[in-house]
Design an enzyme around this catalytic site. Sequence first.
Site, PDB file in Angstrom:
ATOM      1  N   SER A 300       0.878  -1.248  -0.047  1.00 35.98           N
ATOM      2  CA  SER A 300       0.030   0.088  -0.059  1.00 35.98           C
ATOM      3  C   SER A 300       0.969   1.071   0.010  1.00 35.98           C
ATOM      4  CB  SER A 300      -0.901   0.165   1.254  1.00 35.98           C
ATOM      5  OG  SER A 300      -0.151  -0.008   2.221  1.00 35.98           O
ATOM      6  N   LYS A 301       0.330   2.414   0.034  1.00 31.84           N
ATOM      7  CA  LYS A 301       1.050   3.634   0.082  1.00 31.84           C
ATOM      8  C   LYS A 301       2.128   3.784   0.992  1.00 31.84           C
ATOM      9  CE  LYS A 301      -2.671   6.145  -2.422  1.00 31.84           C
ATOM     10  NZ  LYS A 301      -3.805   7.398  -2.116  1.00 31.84           N
TER      11      LYS A 301
END
Length: 631
Positions: A300-301
């Site tokens: 994820s980010k």
Amino acid sequence: MRVFTALVAARGLGWRSLSRHSSSPAMTMLETSFEDAKRFIVTDVGGGPRMRFAPSPTGSLHVGGARTALYNWLVARQAQNGKFLLRIEDTDLARSTRESEESMLADLEWLGLDWDEGPRVGGPCISYRQSERSQIYKEAADFLVRAGHAYPCFCTEEELESKRIAAKLAGSHIAYDGTWRDAPSEEVRPLLAAKIPHTYRFRTPPGKVVSVDDKVRGHVEWDVQATIGDFILLRSNGVPVYNFCVAVDDALMGISTVVRAEEHLTNTVRQLLVLEALGFEQPSYAHASLILGRDKSKLSKRHGATSCGQFRERGYLPDAMVNYLALLGWNDGTDKEVYSRQDLIKAFDLSRVTASPAMFDDAKLRWLNGQHLRAMSINELVPLVTEYYRASGLLQDNMDSSPSVTAFITAAASATQSKAELVTDIVELTRATLTYPLLETIGAREISNGTKVVPTKGIKKVLDDDFVAFSLALVDSYDALEAPAFCYNSALAATANTTTVLAWLQGIGDALNRSKKSLLMSARLALTGKVSGIDVPSQLKIIQCATHAGCSGESIVSIAQRIATLRAYVANAPDYLEYAAAGSASSSVSPPKRPDLDTFSKLRQVYESNRRTASDDAEMFEILCAAYGAL
């Protein structure tokens, strides 16, 4: 050649196919049965695999989505008649945007994953955005209702919430209890006529078990009623739900194999039920593993760059990204790691996609990128580097690809390619080459934030190795016009042989009885202001090519300016002042002597020959003043 259109609408219990083209330019509307429509779709797809990538345009293209697209693309490209379809699943009206769609298309184009059917290129299915196919889904739902596979549900949201709470308290996974599943038609018809808000739900068959032989995960099966219950097909606002749209579109677009991420495995049961109720054969399925970050959680980010656009901005190559994405969950059974696009097309096999999670390794991706970058020819590299030079400001937007600009980019790219892993590394190495932080490096001047640099042990070693004496000799030699001609006339830099720089420096070193290592380290610090970087001759060529090309003046310190700075430093260096006061005769290098007027005139002519505009006069004046003050 006959072209099919899989745009199908329910009509009674039959279907009609909108527009089949023949050799006649006239478009005909053909009525056909449901069975004819199915045969029509299957027999008119060309016989090759029809693969699809179906992103939702609610953000940027994540590396997980890019890998899914790649696997589908590779399977399609392996077959002579294979087709790769791009379908936009934008039924989430609140989050889907056309800007996001355009961004995803741009990322796919950058990766080189061209599609045969879909947005921008069209195709026999006419529309490849789900938001433009709503009538198809509505009529498909009507067909299921008439066939007894679906029914309207008038439960309010409040009622459904109560059912969810009750199911949770009872320990059941099924929230809907089938309230309207067997409601009599005399109760339903008035509500429909009154347009009471309602959804349409799929009637799951009692005791139904759905199974699939997944190409990655093997045999998987579900007890339908115990797992999902009666699920929604159309929401109360008429918008179809994801699983219903996907099943209808995969069937009508003739998709042969669905390759997607593991997280979609649970959606398969609903889609298979819909396909069966509509009378379609199920496609093959392959659910690739999740991609995890360093902490073994889903990528994820928070793990850093995760979108293709971010990797492109950071200087990664599309071929390297494709190479790395293919290896996230697949290998060909060998130790090979570097693949060309054609290598992957030949070697890829869904049977070798692993079910185990793949770990995203930034260092491995960077290494692979370096392998691809260094394998590029200079003709391939120059256009790519040019794009990044413009983005960084090293080249102004109004600078065309003139011979002088091309010579600068070629010189810089050639010299830095072997040391770079990213294209942005080439930009930064070039930017560093054009600067001259001598005084900051040796601690003679504060850096931009007001901090004075303390010379490192390595720099002190160079300074203690008679750096001032070497610098004096270097300045004297340059003033005597002994340096290579391109060091004075930047117009000669493009075709200059950089070995002449080594010959010049070797002459200075011989006069000072310096070893090669001692000579080159002192020359590097004196001419570049640093003790690391690409080789000094290449740096001087890049500087002069940039000067001749007219690159941003603020970022370039010319050779003449470097010599002037070095001359001023030497004139005020403590070692030199002590040497001058003592009048030492032991050194083989004497203080600079005042040149005669003829030599001074030559220096002025050399500089003026490089002057491009009148705005350079102030800079020339300062350089000449510094030179004159040191005489």
